[in-house]
Motif scaffolding. Structure first.
Motif, PDB file in Angstrom:
ATOM      1  N   PRO A 137     -22.133 -47.141 -18.154  1.00  0.00           N
ATOM      2  CA  PRO A 137     -23.306 -46.843 -17.312  1.00  0.00           C
ATOM      3  C   PRO A 137     -23.205 -45.431 -16.740  1.00  0.00           C
ATOM      4  O   PRO A 137     -22.107 -44.888 -16.576  1.00  0.00           O
ATOM      5  N   PRO A 138     -24.327 -44.810 -16.437  1.00  0.00           N
ATOM      6  CA  PRO A 138     -24.294 -43.453 -15.858  1.00  0.00           C
ATOM      7  C   PRO A 138     -23.643 -43.468 -14.493  1.00  0.00           C
ATOM      8  O   PRO A 138     -23.690 -44.481 -13.782  1.00  0.00           O
ATOM      9  N   PRO A 139     -22.999 -42.386 -14.122  1.00  0.00           N
ATOM     10  CA  PRO A 139     -22.338 -42.346 -12.805  1.00  0.00           C
ATOM     11  C   PRO A 139     -23.346 -42.441 -11.671  1.00  0.00           C
ATOM     12  O   PRO A 139     -24.490 -41.986 -11.781  1.00  0.00           O
ATOM     13  N   VAL A 140     -22.906 -43.065 -10.614  1.00  0.00           N
ATOM     14  CA  VAL A 140     -23.771 -43.252  -9.446  1.00  0.00           C
ATOM     15  C   VAL A 140     -23.688 -41.992  -8.592  1.00  0.00           C
ATOM     16  O   VAL A 140     -22.606 -41.609  -8.120  1.00  0.00           O
ATOM     17  N   HIS A 141     -24.813 -41.317  -8.414  1.00  0.00           N
ATOM     18  CA  HIS A 141     -24.863 -40.101  -7.609  1.00  0.00           C
ATOM     19  C   HIS A 141     -25.397 -40.438  -6.224  1.00  0.00           C
ATOM     20  O   HIS A 141     -26.273 -41.301  -6.060  1.00  0.00           O
ATOM     21  N   LEU A 142     -24.870 -39.741  -5.257  1.00  0.00           N
ATOM     22  CA  LEU A 142     -25.326 -39.939  -3.880  1.00  0.00           C
ATOM     23  C   LEU A 142     -26.589 -39.127  -3.638  1.00  0.00           C
ATOM     24  O   LEU A 142     -26.687 -37.967  -4.037  1.00  0.00           O
ATOM     25  N   ASP A 143     -27.544 -39.764  -3.056  1.00  0.00           N
ATOM     26  CA  ASP A 143     -28.763 -39.051  -2.689  1.00  0.00           C
ATOM     27  C   ASP A 143     -28.517 -38.171  -1.467  1.00  0.00           C
ATOM     28  O   ASP A 143     -27.519 -38.296  -0.750  1.00  0.00           O
ATOM     29  N   LYS A 144     -29.444 -37.252  -1.230  1.00  0.00           N
ATOM     30  CA  LYS A 144     -29.314 -36.374  -0.073  1.00  0.00           C
ATOM     31  C   LYS A 144     -29.313 -37.172   1.233  1.00  0.00           C
ATOM     32  O   LYS A 144     -28.670 -36.809   2.204  1.00  0.00           O
ATOM     33  N   SER A 145     -30.063 -38.295   1.222  1.00  0.00           N
ATOM     34  CA  SER A 145     -30.148 -39.081   2.454  1.00  0.00           C
ATOM     35  C   SER A 145     -28.853 -39.821   2.742  1.00  0.00           C
ATOM     36  O   SER A 145     -28.610 -40.218   3.877  1.00  0.00           O
ATOM     37  N   THR A 146     -28.013 -40.065   1.726  1.00  0.00           N
ATOM     38  CA  THR A 146     -26.761 -40.791   1.907  1.00  0.00           C
ATOM     39  C   THR A 146     -25.559 -39.875   1.917  1.00  0.00           C
ATOM     40  O   THR A 146     -24.436 -40.325   1.766  1.00  0.00           O
ATOM     41  N   ASN A 147     -25.786 -38.580   2.028  1.00  0.00           N
ATOM     42  CA  ASN A 147     -24.705 -37.607   2.017  1.00  0.00           C
ATOM     43  C   ASN A 147     -24.179 -37.334   3.433  1.00  0.00           C
ATOM     44  O   ASN A 147     -23.836 -36.206   3.785  1.00  0.00           O
ATOM     45  N   ASP A 148     -24.100 -38.348   4.278  1.00  0.00           N
ATOM     46  CA  ASP A 148     -23.638 -38.170   5.648  1.00  0.00           C
ATOM     47  C   ASP A 148     -22.147 -37.876   5.706  1.00  0.00           C
ATOM     48  O   ASP A 148     -21.642 -37.360   6.712  1.00  0.00           O
ATOM     49  N   ALA A 149     -21.410 -38.287   4.645  1.00  0.00           N
ATOM     50  CA  ALA A 149     -19.963 -38.063   4.667  1.00  0.00           C
ATOM     51  C   ALA A 149     -19.610 -36.594   4.546  1.00  0.00           C
ATOM     52  O   ALA A 149     -18.512 -36.181   4.937  1.00  0.00           O
ATOM     53  N   LEU A 150     -20.498 -35.799   3.983  1.00  0.00           N
ATOM     54  CA  LEU A 150     -20.225 -34.367   3.846  1.00  0.00           C
ATOM     55  C   LEU A 150     -20.541 -33.652   5.148  1.00  0.00           C
ATOM     56  O   LEU A 150     -21.498 -33.998   5.855  1.00  0.00           O
ATOM     57  N   PRO A 151     -19.733 -32.667   5.472  1.00  0.00           N
ATOM     58  CA  PRO A 151     -19.998 -31.921   6.721  1.00  0.00           C
ATOM     59  C   PRO A 151     -21.281 -31.118   6.606  1.00  0.00           C
ATOM     60  O   PRO A 151     -21.663 -30.672   5.529  1.00  0.00           O
TER      61      PRO A 151
ATOM     62  N   THR B 231     -18.827 -24.213   6.114  1.00  0.00           N
ATOM     63  CA  THR B 231     -17.497 -23.635   6.264  1.00  0.00           C
ATOM     64  C   THR B 231     -16.437 -24.669   6.630  1.00  0.00           C
ATOM     65  O   THR B 231     -15.271 -24.331   6.806  1.00  0.00           O
ATOM     66  N   VAL B 232     -16.835 -25.941   6.753  1.00  0.00           N
ATOM     67  CA  VAL B 232     -15.914 -27.003   7.140  1.00  0.00           C
ATOM     68  C   VAL B 232     -15.415 -27.720   5.893  1.00  0.00           C
ATOM     69  O   VAL B 232     -16.188 -28.022   4.973  1.00  0.00           O
ATOM     70  N   CYS B 233     -14.115 -28.015   5.838  1.00  0.00           N
ATOM     71  CA  CYS B 233     -13.527 -28.761   4.708  1.00  0.00           C
ATOM     72  C   CYS B 233     -13.951 -30.216   4.800  1.00  0.00           C
ATOM     73  O   CYS B 233     -13.830 -30.837   5.879  1.00  0.00           O
ATOM     74  N   PRO B 234     -14.437 -30.831   3.704  1.00  0.00           N
ATOM     75  CA  PRO B 234     -14.893 -32.233   3.756  1.00  0.00           C
ATOM     76  C   PRO B 234     -13.757 -33.227   3.900  1.00  0.00           C
ATOM     77  O   PRO B 234     -14.015 -34.398   4.162  1.00  0.00           O
ATOM     78  N   LEU B 235     -12.496 -32.820   3.735  1.00  0.00           N
ATOM     79  CA  LEU B 235     -11.373 -33.748   3.829  1.00  0.00           C
ATOM     80  C   LEU B 235     -10.762 -33.785   5.224  1.00  0.00           C
ATOM     81  O   LEU B 235     -10.529 -34.855   5.792  1.00  0.00           O
ATOM     82  N   CYS B 236     -10.495 -32.576   5.782  1.00  0.00           N
ATOM     83  CA  CYS B 236      -9.846 -32.535   7.096  1.00  0.00           C
ATOM     84  C   CYS B 236     -10.808 -32.216   8.240  1.00  0.00           C
ATOM     85  O   CYS B 236     -10.413 -32.242   9.415  1.00  0.00           O
ATOM     86  N   ASN B 237     -12.098 -31.912   7.858  1.00  0.00           N
ATOM     87  CA  ASN B 237     -13.112 -31.601   8.867  1.00  0.00           C
ATOM     88  C   ASN B 237     -12.709 -30.424   9.768  1.00  0.00           C
ATOM     89  O   ASN B 237     -13.009 -30.403  10.964  1.00  0.00           O
ATOM     90  N   LYS B 238     -11.979 -29.502   9.199  1.00  0.00           N
ATOM     91  CA  LYS B 238     -11.605 -28.280   9.898  1.00  0.00           C
ATOM     92  C   LYS B 238     -12.152 -27.083   9.138  1.00  0.00           C
ATOM     93  O   LYS B 238     -12.530 -27.198   7.968  1.00  0.00           O
ATOM     94  N   ILE B 239     -12.143 -25.942   9.805  1.00  0.00           N
ATOM     95  CA  ILE B 239     -12.615 -24.728   9.160  1.00  0.00           C
ATOM     96  C   ILE B 239     -11.712 -24.425   7.968  1.00  0.00           C
ATOM     97  O   ILE B 239     -10.478 -24.439   8.077  1.00  0.00           O
TER      98      ILE B 239
END
Length: 342
Positions: free
Chosen positions: A290-304, A308-316
């Motif tokens: 099956p095709p990979p499941v992509h996140l919509d813009k509305s569900t991209n809350d996990a991204l900062p 300039t912020v790192c998505p893993l450590c949430n620091k600059i």
């Protein structure tokens, strides 16, 4: 409507013309005789493939089968055909299609269960076993010598070299003449000019015919009489009866196995045919993931929200690094180098 019906009747008449002519003359149709010829011609390649599989699985144990395959097959074919000629007056493939061999010449009325006369019996065995064996050996010899000639592996100048060259030059014409001889007989048989569809049948002194109800009844009676025959009380008689029953049981088992295996071999021939490879690939290939499941813009809350912020450590981020793989919605995500290395 009348014209269309007339054309349909003419087409039907043309399709059954050969069968009607054969029936009126008391002969088999060309389709029946060709079918039984094709049956045995398909057994040798299938057995050869089976032998190849065994040798590849265990060369030390089954290597002799590959080396002496032609002789092994000839012996097994001899036992099988001799059993059928003695019991049914037909080869294995002929009996499979409900046919029998009828001696030509003086009218000798004989049930198929009594076998062929002695002369026709051994001549039939010679034509069924020996002639194909010699033909296969000549074909392989020609293929080997031609390969040696292509790779410039020449024999020293001698009479053997001249014979070698003459064989390579003459065998293709000999093979063409052999095949043309059989084709001529089939054409003559279609037009009713000869009772034999093959020169080998003519050399054996027999022709093919259908089994009659009397032949089938005779088969049943002889089978019943053999089962009711009292065994001898002497040691020699018991041994003779034991070996006869063992040989008969082995022949019946072999013939039954071949009869059942014929359909499996034909299925394998269809399965591995070059015309069927596209279908086989579509059936045997893995299902499409099956095709990979992509996140919509509305569900991209996990991204900062800040770029300039790192998505893993949430620091600059320091020393920005992007991975080769894509992030959500096909976008590349930039990390801190230390996190990407880990």
């Amino acid at each position: 409507v009348t014209t269309g019906r007339r054309r349909a009747v003419m087409a039907e008449h043309g399709a059954h013309l050969t069968a009607e002519l054969s029936a009126s003359a008391g002969r088999l149709s060309i389709f029946e005789v060709v079918a039984q010829d094709t049956l045995m011609s398909a057994v040798r390649p299938a057995m050869h493939h089976l032998c190849k599989v065994l040798v590849e699985s265990n060369p030390a144990r089954y290597g002799f089968l590959w080396k002496w395959f032609d002789e092994f097959y000839a012996v097994m074919d001899f036992l099988l055909q001799r059993h059928y000629l003695a019991r049914t007056s037909a080869s294995f493939s002929e009996n499979f299609y409900g046919l029998k061999r009828i001696p030509v010449g003086p009218r000798i009325w004989r049930l198929a269960s009594y076998g062929l006369p002695r002369a026709q019996h051994w001549r039939s065995l010679l034509m069924i076993i020996a002639i194909p064996y010699v033909k296969v050996k000549l074909d392989r010899l020609f293929a080997r010598l031609r390969e040696e000639d292509d790779y410039a592996i020449h024999l020293p100048a001698s009479s053997w070299k001249r014979l070698y060259k003459a064989f390579l030059a003459a065998y293709p014409f000999m093979n063409m003449s052999w095949e043309g001889w059989f084709l001529t007989y089939r054409l003559l048989y279609i037009f009713g000019k000869t009772p034999h569809h093959s020169p080998l049948l003519r050399a054996a002194g027999v022709r093919l015919g259908n089994l009659t109800p009397a032949d089938l009844q005779s088969f049943e009676q002889r089978s019943t009489s053999r089962s009711k025959t009292p065994t001898s009380t002497s040691v020699v008689g018991k041994l003779t009866s034991f070996f006869a029953n063992a040989l008969g049981g082995a022949a019946v088992s072999l013939s039954t196995g071949v009869s059942v295996g014929i359909f499996f071999l034909q299925f394998l021939e269809w399965w591995y045919s070059s015309e069927n490879q596209d279908t086989i690939k579509s059936l045997s290939s893995l299902p499409t993931p099956p095709p990979p499941v992509h996140l919509d813009k509305s569900t991209n809350d996990a991204l900062p929200r800040l770029k300039t912020v790192c998505p893993l450590c949430n620091k600059i981020r320091t020393n920005d690094t992007a991975l080769a793989t894509s992030g959500p919605n096909g976008r590349n995500v930039v990390f801190t180098e230390s996190w990407s290395v880990k």
